[in-house]
Design a protein around this motif. Structure first.
Motif, mmCIF file in Angstrom:
data_model
loop_
_atom_site.group_PDB
_atom_site.id
_atom_site.type_symbol
_atom_site.label_atom_id
_atom_site.label_comp_id
_atom_site.label_asym_id
_atom_site.label_seq_id
_atom_site.Cartn_x
_atom_site.Cartn_y
_atom_site.Cartn_z
ATOM 1 N N ALA A 20 -3.551 6.260 7.146
ATOM 2 C CA ALA A 20 -3.819 4.852 6.848
ATOM 3 C C ALA A 20 -5.313 4.565 6.874
ATOM 4 O O ALA A 20 -5.837 3.840 6.012
ATOM 5 C CB ALA A 20 -3.079 3.956 7.843
ATOM 6 N N TYR A 21 -6.016 5.132 7.860
ATOM 7 C CA TYR A 21 -7.469 4.957 7.932
ATOM 8 C C TYR A 21 -8.145 5.542 6.695
ATOM 9 O O TYR A 21 -9.001 4.904 6.073
ATOM 10 C CB TYR A 21 -8.029 5.622 9.187
ATOM 11 C CG TYR A 21 -9.533 5.770 9.149
ATOM 12 C CD1 TYR A 21 -10.359 4.722 9.501
ATOM 13 C CD2 TYR A 21 -10.120 6.962 8.701
ATOM 14 C CE1 TYR A 21 -11.735 4.839 9.429
ATOM 15 C CE2 TYR A 21 -11.492 7.082 8.623
ATOM 16 C CZ TYR A 21 -12.303 6.023 8.994
ATOM 17 O OH TYR A 21 -13.668 6.148 8.898
ATOM 18 N N ALA A 22 -7.776 6.765 6.335
ATOM 19 C CA ALA A 22 -8.395 7.429 5.190
ATOM 20 C C ALA A 22 -8.165 6.628 3.908
ATOM 21 O O ALA A 22 -9.076 6.474 3.088
ATOM 22 C CB ALA A 22 -7.823 8.839 5.046
ATOM 23 N N ALA A 23 -6.959 6.114 3.739
ATOM 24 C CA ALA A 23 -6.653 5.336 2.538
ATOM 25 C C ALA A 23 -7.463 4.045 2.491
ATOM 26 O O ALA A 23 -7.919 3.619 1.423
ATOM 27 C CB ALA A 23 -5.161 5.025 2.488
ATOM 28 N N SER A 24 -7.659 3.422 3.645
ATOM 29 C CA SER A 24 -8.360 2.130 3.667
ATOM 30 C C SER A 24 -9.784 2.234 3.153
ATOM 31 O O SER A 24 -10.351 1.248 2.668
ATOM 32 C CB SER A 24 -8.355 1.552 5.088
ATOM 33 O OG SER A 24 -9.223 2.275 5.950
ATOM 34 N N ASP A 25 -10.374 3.420 3.226
ATOM 35 C CA ASP A 25 -11.757 3.597 2.773
ATOM 36 C C ASP A 25 -11.897 3.577 1.256
ATOM 37 O O ASP A 25 -13.023 3.469 0.748
ATOM 38 C CB ASP A 25 -12.329 4.906 3.328
ATOM 39 C CG ASP A 25 -12.800 4.766 4.769
ATOM 40 O OD1 ASP A 25 -12.806 3.629 5.285
ATOM 41 O OD2 ASP A 25 -13.165 5.787 5.367
ATOM 42 N N VAL A 26 -10.796 3.712 0.532
ATOM 43 C CA VAL A 26 -10.886 3.698 -0.939
ATOM 44 C C VAL A 26 -10.117 2.557 -1.589
ATOM 45 O O VAL A 26 -10.369 2.214 -2.745
ATOM 46 C CB VAL A 26 -10.408 5.034 -1.555
ATOM 47 C CG1 VAL A 26 -11.368 6.159 -1.211
ATOM 48 C CG2 VAL A 26 -8.994 5.384 -1.112
ATOM 49 N N LEU A 27 -9.195 1.943 -0.868
ATOM 50 C CA LEU A 27 -8.311 0.945 -1.486
ATOM 51 C C LEU A 27 -9.046 -0.293 -1.990
ATOM 52 O O LEU A 27 -8.591 -0.939 -2.942
ATOM 53 C CB LEU A 27 -7.230 0.526 -0.493
ATOM 54 C CG LEU A 27 -6.121 1.549 -0.242
ATOM 55 C CD1 LEU A 27 -5.234 1.096 0.914
ATOM 56 C CD2 LEU A 27 -5.289 1.755 -1.498
ATOM 57 N N MET A 47 0.846 -1.198 0.000
ATOM 58 C CA MET A 47 0.000 0.000 0.000
ATOM 59 C C MET A 47 0.880 1.246 0.000
ATOM 60 O O MET A 47 1.784 1.365 0.825
ATOM 61 C CB MET A 47 -0.911 0.016 1.231
ATOM 62 C CG MET A 47 -1.765 1.266 1.364
ATOM 63 S SD MET A 47 -2.920 1.210 2.762
ATOM 64 C CE MET A 47 -1.811 1.256 4.160
ATOM 65 N N THR A 48 0.617 2.138 -0.932
ATOM 66 C CA THR A 48 1.338 3.402 -1.019
ATOM 67 C C THR A 48 0.362 4.551 -0.830
ATOM 68 O O THR A 48 -0.652 4.628 -1.529
ATOM 69 C CB THR A 48 2.050 3.543 -2.379
ATOM 70 O OG1 THR A 48 2.936 2.443 -2.556
ATOM 71 C CG2 THR A 48 2.835 4.846 -2.435
ATOM 72 N N ILE A 49 0.658 5.437 0.116
ATOM 73 C CA ILE A 49 -0.196 6.582 0.414
ATOM 74 C C ILE A 49 0.595 7.853 0.162
ATOM 75 O O ILE A 49 1.709 8.009 0.673
ATOM 76 C CB ILE A 49 -0.678 6.556 1.879
ATOM 77 C CG1 ILE A 49 -1.391 5.246 2.202
ATOM 78 C CG2 ILE A 49 -1.584 7.745 2.158
ATOM 79 C CD1 ILE A 49 -1.704 5.066 3.673
ATOM 80 N N THR A 50 0.018 8.767 -0.628
ATOM 81 C CA THR A 50 0.661 10.047 -0.896
ATOM 82 C C THR A 50 -0.280 11.164 -0.478
ATOM 83 O O THR A 50 -1.447 11.188 -0.879
ATOM 84 C CB THR A 50 1.002 10.192 -2.389
ATOM 85 O OG1 THR A 50 1.783 9.068 -2.803
ATOM 86 C CG2 THR A 50 1.789 11.478 -2.628
ATOM 87 N N LEU A 51 0.232 12.082 0.341
ATOM 88 C CA LEU A 51 -0.566 13.214 0.813
ATOM 89 C C LEU A 51 -0.215 14.459 0.021
ATOM 90 O O LEU A 51 0.963 14.798 -0.138
ATOM 91 C CB LEU A 51 -0.300 13.460 2.299
ATOM 92 C CG LEU A 51 -1.050 14.637 2.943
ATOM 93 C CD1 LEU A 51 -2.554 14.387 2.952
ATOM 94 C CD2 LEU A 51 -0.536 14.893 4.354
ATOM 95 N N HIS A 52 -1.249 15.133 -0.505
ATOM 96 C CA HIS A 52 -1.074 16.382 -1.239
ATOM 97 C C HIS A 52 -1.821 17.487 -0.506
ATOM 98 O O HIS A 52 -2.838 17.242 0.146
ATOM 99 C CB HIS A 52 -1.618 16.259 -2.669
ATOM 100 C CG HIS A 52 -1.101 15.070 -3.415
ATOM 101 N ND1 HIS A 52 0.166 15.011 -3.938
ATOM 102 C CD2 HIS A 52 -1.699 13.882 -3.719
ATOM 103 C CE1 HIS A 52 0.344 13.851 -4.547
ATOM 104 N NE2 HIS A 52 -0.775 13.145 -4.423
ATOM 105 N N HIS A 53 -1.363 18.707 -0.664
ATOM 106 C CA HIS A 53 -2.012 19.845 -0.023
ATOM 107 C C HIS A 53 -2.713 20.702 -1.069
ATOM 108 O O HIS A 53 -2.071 21.226 -1.976
ATOM 109 C CB HIS A 53 -0.987 20.680 0.745
ATOM 110 C CG HIS A 53 -0.349 19.928 1.874
ATOM 111 N ND1 HIS A 53 -0.964 19.762 3.094
ATOM 112 C CD2 HIS A 53 0.837 19.272 1.956
ATOM 113 C CE1 HIS A 53 -0.186 19.046 3.883
ATOM 114 N NE2 HIS A 53 0.908 18.737 3.223
ATOM 115 N N GLY A 54 -4.047 20.782 -0.978
ATOM 116 C CA GLY A 54 -4.810 21.682 -1.837
ATOM 117 C C GLY A 54 -5.351 21.088 -3.112
ATOM 118 O O GLY A 54 -6.450 21.415 -3.528
ATOM 119 N N ASP A 55 -4.574 20.208 -3.758
ATOM 120 C CA ASP A 55 -5.014 19.640 -5.033
ATOM 121 C C ASP A 55 -4.073 18.512 -5.405
ATOM 122 O O ASP A 55 -2.983 18.365 -4.847
ATOM 123 C CB ASP A 55 -5.004 20.712 -6.135
ATOM 124 C CG ASP A 55 -5.830 20.330 -7.368
ATOM 125 O OD1 ASP A 55 -6.485 19.261 -7.351
ATOM 126 O OD2 ASP A 55 -5.819 21.096 -8.348
#
Length: 204
Positions: free
Chosen positions: A148-155, A1-9
Motif C-alpha cells: 500500500a505504501y509503495a502504491a501510494s507513491d505513484v497513484l 485502489m487496485t494493487i497488483t504485484l508481479h515478480h520479475g517483470d
C-alpha cells in the motif's frame, strides 16, 4: 485502489500509454551498494502495478520497453535517484521524464518543502503515510502495508504534475522545466560514471 504485484517483470507491456508514474524502492540510498528491489507504476487511473526485482536480476523486457519508449513520458518524484537505479539494474535509461520534485522547486518558490508528502497534501488533498519507508524492501514476501505504501507513491503523481504544470505556466517557467527534464538522463549518467557530487560546470 487496485494493487497488483508481479515478480520479475510486467506480464505484458500496456498499450496506449502516453505517460506513466514510476517510483522505486531499494535496500538503501547508496548508489552501487543498495540494490533495486521494487518498481511501482501507475497510469493515473487508480491502479498500481508493482514489480518485485530479484537479487541479481538484470532483465525485465516489458518494463524496460516502457522505460525506453520515447512516446511514453515517465513521471517521477526525485527522478535522479530512480532513474539511476533503473539504468544501473536493467541497462536502460528512462526517457523522456518529468520530475515533480524539480517542478516543485521551480514552481513553489514560496516554500522549501518539496517532499512528495507535502505536495500530495497541498496540491491534491491526499495524506500519505511514510510508516513503511524504511522497511526491508528486499524481503521475499512484502506485507500488505508495504504494498500500500509503495502504491501510494505513484497513484497521485499525475494529478500532482497537473497542479505543478499550472503554476509553472503561470510563472513562465514551463519551458525551463522542460529543458531541465531533458537534461536529466545526462545528469544521471554523470552520477553513474563517477561525478555524483561534482558541479562539472563550476570554475574550480
Amino acid at each position: 485502489m487496485t494493487i497488483t504485484l508481479h515478480h520479475g517483470d510486467l506480464p505484458a507491456r500496456p498499450e496506449g500509454l502516453s505517460s506513466i508514474a514510476v517510483d522505486t524502492e531499494a535496500m538503501g540510498l547508496v548508489k552501487g551498494r543498495d540494490r533495486l528491489c521494487l518498481v511501482q507504476l501507475s497510469s493515473g487511473d487508480g491502479t498500481a502495478e508493482l514489480v518485485q526485482v530479484a537479487v541479481g536480476q538484470r532483465e525485465a523486457p516489458n518494463l524496460s520497453a516502457i522505460m525506453a519508449d520515447p512516446a511514453v513520458e515517465k513521471l517521477f518524484h526525485f527522478a535522479r535517484f530512480d532513474m539511476a537505479l533503473i539504468a544501473a539494474t536493467f541497462g536502460v535509461m528512462p526517457a523522456p521524464v518529468y520530475c515533480t520534485k524539480i517542478a516543485s522547486k521551480l514552481a513553489r518558490t514560496y516554500t522549501d518543502r518539496h517532499g512528495l508528502k507535502d505536495l500530495s497534501r497541498e496540491l491534491v488533498g491526499e495524506e500519505l503515510s511514510k510508516r513503511e519507508q524504511s522497511s526491508d524492501w528486499g524481503a521475499p514476501h512484502l506485507t500488505d502495508a508495504q504494498k500500500a505504501y509503495a502504491a501510494s507513491d505513484v497513484l497521485h503523481l499525475h494529478r500532482i504534475r497537473a497542479a505543478l504544470d499550472a503554476i509553472l505556466a503561470r510563472e513562465a517557467r514551463a519551458e525551463l522545466a522542460a529543458r531541465i527534464f531533458a537534461f536529466l538522463p545526462t545528469r544521471v549518467e554523470l552520477d553513474l560514471v563517477g561525478w555524483p557530487d561534482t558541479d562539472i560546470f563550476a570554475h574550480s
